[in-house]
Design a protein around this motif. Structure first.
Motif, PDB file in Angstrom:
ATOM      1  N   ASN A  49       0.172  -4.526  23.534  1.00  0.00           N
ATOM      2  CA  ASN A  49       0.564  -5.833  24.056  1.00  0.00           C
ATOM      3  C   ASN A  49       0.625  -5.739  25.572  1.00  0.00           C
ATOM      4  OD1 ASN A  49       3.428  -5.247  24.925  1.00  0.00           O
ATOM      5  ND2 ASN A  49       3.606  -4.737  22.750  1.00  0.00           N
ATOM      6  N   LEU A  51       2.807  -5.944  27.757  1.00  0.00           N
ATOM      7  CA  LEU A  51       3.936  -5.301  28.443  1.00  0.00           C
ATOM      8  C   LEU A  51       4.044  -3.809  28.154  1.00  0.00           C
ATOM      9  CD1 LEU A  51       6.701  -7.972  27.731  1.00  0.00           C
ATOM     10  CD2 LEU A  51       5.568  -7.541  29.913  1.00  0.00           C
ATOM     11  N   LEU A  52       3.341  -3.383  27.118  1.00  0.00           N
ATOM     12  CA  LEU A  52       3.544  -2.018  26.627  1.00  0.00           C
ATOM     13  C   LEU A  52       3.260  -0.962  27.689  1.00  0.00           C
ATOM     14  CD1 LEU A  52       4.123  -0.108  24.274  1.00  0.00           C
ATOM     15  CD2 LEU A  52       1.713  -0.226  23.682  1.00  0.00           C
ATOM     16  N   ASN A  53       4.195  -0.072  27.848  1.00  0.00           N
ATOM     17  CA  ASN A  53       4.034   1.018  28.779  1.00  0.00           C
ATOM     18  C   ASN A  53       4.745   2.235  28.223  1.00  0.00           C
ATOM     19  OD1 ASN A  53       3.808   2.722  30.917  1.00  0.00           O
ATOM     20  ND2 ASN A  53       4.242   1.165  32.455  1.00  0.00           N
ATOM     21  N   MET A  54       4.008   3.103  27.573  1.00  0.00           N
ATOM     22  CA  MET A  54       4.637   4.290  27.001  1.00  0.00           C
ATOM     23  C   MET A  54       4.380   5.513  27.855  1.00  0.00           C
ATOM     24  SD  MET A  54       4.326   4.080  22.870  1.00  0.00           S
ATOM     25  CE  MET A  54       5.388   5.492  22.581  1.00  0.00           C
ATOM     26  N   SER A  59       9.135  -0.575  31.059  1.00  0.00           N
ATOM     27  CA  SER A  59       8.389  -1.805  30.937  1.00  0.00           C
ATOM     28  C   SER A  59       9.176  -2.910  31.627  1.00  0.00           C
ATOM     29  CB  SER A  59       8.228  -2.090  29.449  1.00  0.00           C
ATOM     30  OG  SER A  59       7.344  -3.129  29.229  1.00  0.00           O
ATOM     31  N   PHE A  70      13.051  -2.226  30.973  1.00  0.00           N
ATOM     32  CA  PHE A  70      13.553  -1.673  29.710  1.00  0.00           C
ATOM     33  C   PHE A  70      12.865  -0.327  29.519  1.00  0.00           C
ATOM     34  CE2 PHE A  70      13.422  -2.308  24.790  1.00  0.00           C
ATOM     35  CZ  PHE A  70      14.617  -1.639  24.635  1.00  0.00           C
ATOM     36  N   THR A  72      13.143   3.852  27.478  1.00  0.00           N
ATOM     37  CA  THR A  72      13.787   4.730  26.496  1.00  0.00           C
ATOM     38  C   THR A  72      13.352   6.162  26.707  1.00  0.00           C
ATOM     39  OG1 THR A  72      14.295   4.973  24.132  1.00  0.00           O
ATOM     40  CG2 THR A  72      11.993   4.603  24.681  1.00  0.00           C
ATOM     41  N   SER A  74      14.173  10.220  24.775  1.00  0.00           N
ATOM     42  CA  SER A  74      14.970  11.121  23.952  1.00  0.00           C
ATOM     43  C   SER A  74      15.055  12.448  24.680  1.00  0.00           C
ATOM     44  CB  SER A  74      14.320  11.322  22.583  1.00  0.00           C
ATOM     45  OG  SER A  74      14.304  10.103  21.880  1.00  0.00           O
ATOM     46  N   ASN A 161      19.207  10.144  22.534  1.00  0.00           N
ATOM     47  CA  ASN A 161      18.323   9.104  23.067  1.00  0.00           C
ATOM     48  C   ASN A 161      19.159   8.165  23.920  1.00  0.00           C
ATOM     49  OD1 ASN A 161      17.335   6.134  22.953  1.00  0.00           O
ATOM     50  ND2 ASN A 161      15.516   7.352  22.510  1.00  0.00           N
TER      51      ASN A 161
ATOM     52  N   TYR B 108      12.250  -7.590  22.135  1.00  0.00           N
ATOM     53  CA  TYR B 108      11.569  -6.358  22.543  1.00  0.00           C
ATOM     54  C   TYR B 108      12.204  -5.138  21.900  1.00  0.00           C
ATOM     55  CZ  TYR B 108       9.514  -9.327  26.132  1.00  0.00           C
ATOM     56  OH  TYR B 108       8.840 -10.321  26.775  1.00  0.00           O
ATOM     57  N   LEU B 109      11.338  -4.153  21.640  1.00  0.00           N
ATOM     58  CA  LEU B 109      11.775  -2.928  20.991  1.00  0.00           C
ATOM     59  C   LEU B 109      11.246  -1.731  21.773  1.00  0.00           C
ATOM     60  CD1 LEU B 109      13.214  -2.687  18.160  1.00  0.00           C
ATOM     61  CD2 LEU B 109      10.984  -2.167  17.204  1.00  0.00           C
ATOM     62  N   SER B 110      12.028  -0.662  21.815  1.00  0.00           N
ATOM     63  CA  SER B 110      11.532   0.619  22.324  1.00  0.00           C
ATOM     64  C   SER B 110      11.380   1.559  21.138  1.00  0.00           C
ATOM     65  CB  SER B 110      12.508   1.215  23.331  1.00  0.00           C
ATOM     66  OG  SER B 110      13.715   1.576  22.686  1.00  0.00           O
ATOM     67  N   ALA B 111      10.543   2.571  21.298  1.00  0.00           N
ATOM     68  CA  ALA B 111      10.346   3.549  20.223  1.00  0.00           C
ATOM     69  C   ALA B 111      10.362   4.944  20.827  1.00  0.00           C
ATOM     70  CB  ALA B 111       9.017   3.291  19.521  1.00  0.00           C
ATOM     71  N   GLY B 112      11.317   5.770  20.407  1.00  0.00           N
ATOM     72  CA  GLY B 112      11.407   7.148  20.892  1.00  0.00           C
ATOM     73  C   GLY B 112      11.203   8.097  19.726  1.00  0.00           C
ATOM     74  N   LYS B 141       8.037  -7.199  19.887  1.00  0.00           N
ATOM     75  CA  LYS B 141       7.031  -6.378  20.549  1.00  0.00           C
ATOM     76  C   LYS B 141       7.589  -5.021  20.945  1.00  0.00           C
ATOM     77  CE  LYS B 141       4.148  -9.987  22.533  1.00  0.00           C
ATOM     78  NZ  LYS B 141       3.910 -10.795  23.721  1.00  0.00           N
ATOM     79  N   ILE B 142       6.851  -3.975  20.621  1.00  0.00           N
ATOM     80  CA  ILE B 142       7.232  -2.628  21.061  1.00  0.00           C
ATOM     81  C   ILE B 142       6.657  -2.465  22.467  1.00  0.00           C
ATOM     82  CG2 ILE B 142       6.985  -0.156  20.611  1.00  0.00           C
ATOM     83  CD1 ILE B 142       6.600  -0.930  17.607  1.00  0.00           C
ATOM     84  N   ILE B 143       7.526  -2.393  23.484  1.00  0.00           N
ATOM     85  CA  ILE B 143       7.005  -2.423  24.855  1.00  0.00           C
ATOM     86  C   ILE B 143       7.230  -1.143  25.642  1.00  0.00           C
ATOM     87  CG2 ILE B 143       7.166  -4.940  25.010  1.00  0.00           C
ATOM     88  CD1 ILE B 143       9.614  -4.555  26.864  1.00  0.00           C
ATOM     89  N   THR B 144       7.998  -0.212  25.104  1.00  0.00           N
ATOM     90  CA  THR B 144       8.189   1.040  25.842  1.00  0.00           C
ATOM     91  C   THR B 144       8.481   2.149  24.841  1.00  0.00           C
ATOM     92  OG1 THR B 144       9.330   2.043  27.761  1.00  0.00           O
ATOM     93  CG2 THR B 144      10.659   0.663  26.309  1.00  0.00           C
ATOM     94  N   GLY B 145       8.162   3.386  25.205  1.00  0.00           N
ATOM     95  CA  GLY B 145       8.332   4.463  24.249  1.00  0.00           C
ATOM     96  C   GLY B 145       8.425   5.816  24.892  1.00  0.00           C
ATOM     97  N   ASP B 146       8.640   6.820  24.039  1.00  0.00           N
ATOM     98  CA  ASP B 146       8.795   8.189  24.511  1.00  0.00           C
ATOM     99  C   ASP B 146       8.468   9.119  23.350  1.00  0.00           C
ATOM    100  OD1 ASP B 146       9.800  10.342  26.257  1.00  0.00           O
ATOM    101  OD2 ASP B 146      11.427  10.482  24.808  1.00  0.00           O
ATOM    102  N   ASN B 161      13.969   6.913  17.263  1.00  0.00           N
ATOM    103  CA  ASN B 161      14.982   5.999  17.786  1.00  0.00           C
ATOM    104  C   ASN B 161      14.302   4.685  18.152  1.00  0.00           C
ATOM    105  OD1 ASN B 161      16.277   4.616  20.276  1.00  0.00           O
ATOM    106  ND2 ASN B 161      17.932   5.806  19.376  1.00  0.00           N
ATOM    107  N   SER B 163      15.437   1.049  20.046  1.00  0.00           N
ATOM    108  CA  SER B 163      16.463   0.233  20.683  1.00  0.00           C
ATOM    109  C   SER B 163      15.855  -1.147  20.837  1.00  0.00           C
ATOM    110  CB  SER B 163      16.855   0.809  22.038  1.00  0.00           C
ATOM    111  OG  SER B 163      17.362   2.123  21.867  1.00  0.00           O
ATOM    112  N   GLY B 164      16.701  -2.161  20.782  1.00  0.00           N
ATOM    113  CA  GLY B 164      16.165  -3.513  20.783  1.00  0.00           C
ATOM    114  C   GLY B 164      16.927  -4.446  21.691  1.00  0.00           C
TER     115      GLY B 164
END
Lengths: 354, 354
Positions: A49, A51-54, A59, A70, A72, A74, A161, B108-112, B141-146, B161, B163-164
């Motif tokens: 999408n 905004l996605l920035n992993m 983001s 926003f 995240t 761990s 996290n 928005y959601l993050s995914a770690g 939308k998943i917009i950030t991760g780790d 993990n 977070s929303g």
């Protein structure tokens, strides 16, 4: 609404070749080439999408005319207590820094704990106090949390996290897209301290050296920088993969060339010695309290002075510049005057550094 | 600014008695008495601020006249693939539900990810696709991760993990503080399915029973409920610790008494049989796609109808009411007509259920 829970993966072949790399390896978490491949092919391709920035720090999205960041992370650092800090302080500072690198003032933090059965409550208490102190220093509030416990041998003491929300400063635009030939590259201090503090602890050298992790919240420094100029194009904290990987990521996503000067990059004597003993290139070693900024040439002196006048940036220095030659490559003028390509780290240099 | 990194914990004694409970036990993550003790004495005492909410579903804050909900959860469910879902779907739905239970529309959601070295990439791919699908269904939308990797034997395949962030619907006020004698308690469907699906899988019974996890995003149902009434006082999804623990938490934090009717609580025959075989009380078994709402008496019928007309609430039923008698206690009229106190769960009933 029928839920097709028995997902048929045959329709979606796994994008990473099933060869020697069909299992997760330590290097998939090392911040280098394999990490990038995993994130791009696996996650970015699906969670797609605008905004996605992993890959980077966080983001940025807009609601009601207000921009928010926003992020995240761990934390699985090992050992959990190390010279200069612990996993709790790192978990707060690291996420605060990810927000700061988006040009945001950190506001709220979440904390999710995964505890291993048998973990001493006394250690958890130390970590809790350390998080409290770090949050106070950075001016962020921990407002929501979660605690899970896994069986002995199915975790490693404690994983934390933290996710963070920040408010982006008005009138600024921090993005690799904005960096252009002529931009000046400033680093906020000496490099490779966090990584070598962790390695010293692992190798049992912590009593022979004075190396401490540089873990630090960078939002106060960023705020001081933004007070003197809004012509800051990129902010990035060189954590996993160190200065070399961060510069490569920026060169690559901005499509520009980068030139740096080895002599301008400060390293303490202890860190240099530890790197030599343990066989590490300090350019690839993680930092947890340093930032790299790409700034408009005309404002560089002013920004540098603001950094030097702040306790968290007192050793700040200009280390290089953006050039139109050799796009996507980082070239370093070495201490003996020759030119050397500085590559992205490929495998794992330092597993579980943060 | 001098950093006192060598924190002296002697000045802060650990608030949990160093007795037989000086180490983390599985029950500290079970959602019962020990979990609450750990969270209250350890985290709430230190992370103290007006917004902090680590016990329930999320925290609500206001910026620029807009109310937002923020929540975090780590998922350590075992097995990671189970009848009716997997850890990825659960991680998306669970956090979506925590936002929905704050009266917020998830945005928005993050995914770690914490991956164990050696985890098959093919499984990670299945989980990724499952998260994508769940996010699409819930409209988040998943917009950030780790991504972190830990050594083999220091994790358990995969922990996630999420977070929303959500936007709280205007004009509503969801909080146990608002619940008062006379309020009607509605549950959105049959109970104990998620927990028994997990237990069936662990006990190798999954081929003998048809029990599937009820994992589901509840935000669509909540939106349908709020369309017909804003007199919804409490929303809560009875996950860890089940319906019994959730009702006890609400009774306790609102200082009210709760009366429920056993016959009104729907349980499928398969789930009831599995509970009997495996020795579980379904009232304490986790749900992942059900909500309990406390609503103003006058609007109860209207809200119930809106739920029944929605596919995610078609088995909704009124199960009890709030009373001024026996404050902080939950009393159930049993199927044979006697009255029974329904206590908070004390130890671990089902470890690693989510």
């Amino acid at each position: 609404m029928e839920q097709n829970k028995q997902f048929n993966i045959d329709n979606y072949s796994c994008p990473i070749p099933i060869t020697e790399y069909d299992k997760v390896m330590m290097a998939h978490g090392g911040g280098g080439t394999l990490s990038h491949q995993l994130i791009e092919k696996m996650f970015l391709s699906q969670f797609d999408n605008e905004l996605l920035n992993m890959q980077h720090d966080g983001s940025v999205f807009e609601i009601g005319g207000e921009r928010f960041a926003f992020t995240t992370d761990s934390y699985v650092v090992q050992p959990i207590f190390f010279p200069g800090g612990d996993i709790g302080e790192l978990a707060v500072n690291g996420t605060v820094n990810d927000l700061a690198m988006c040009g945001a003032e950190p506001i709220y933090l979440s904390a999710g704990f995964i505890l291993e059965e048998g973990f001493p409550l006394e250690d958890l208490w130390r970590i809790t106090l350390s998080m409290k102190k770090a949050a106070e220093r950075a001016g962020i509030k921990i407002i929501t949390g979660d605690t899970k416990v896994v069986d002995r041998g199915k975790g490693d003491k404690i994983f934390i996290n933290t996710s963070g929300i920040g408010k982006v400063y008005p009138g600024i635009e921090i993005s690799p897209k904005n960096c252009k030939p002529g931009d000046v590259i400033i680093i906020s201090g000496k490099i490779a301290e966090h990584g070598m503090a962790i390695m010293s602890a692992r190798e049992g050298l912590e009593f022979e050296t004075a190396i401490k992790s540089d873990t630090l919240p960078l939002n106060l420094l960023v705020s001081a920088m933004l007070k003197v100029s809004n012509k800051i194009h990129v902010l990035r904290d060189p954590t996993r993969g160190g200065v070399a990987s961060t510069l490569n990521e920026i060169a690559s996503s901005a499509g520009v060339g980068i030139e740096i000067d080895e002599l301008a990059i400060l390293i303490s004597e202890e860190v240099r010695a530890a790197c030599e003993i343990l066989g590490f290139d300090p350019l690839y070693v993680a930092n947890e309290g340093k930032l790299i900024s790409f700034v408009e040439k005309d404002d560089a002196e002013k920004i540098l002075m603001a950094m030097k006048n702040h306790p968290d940036g007192k050793d700040a220095a200009i280390i290089g510049r953006v050039v139109s030659e050799h796009p996507k490559r980082v070239i370093m003028k070495t201490s003996i005057g020759s030119m050397r390509v500085v590559d992205m780290i490929s495998g794992e240099q330092l597993p579980r550094i943060c």
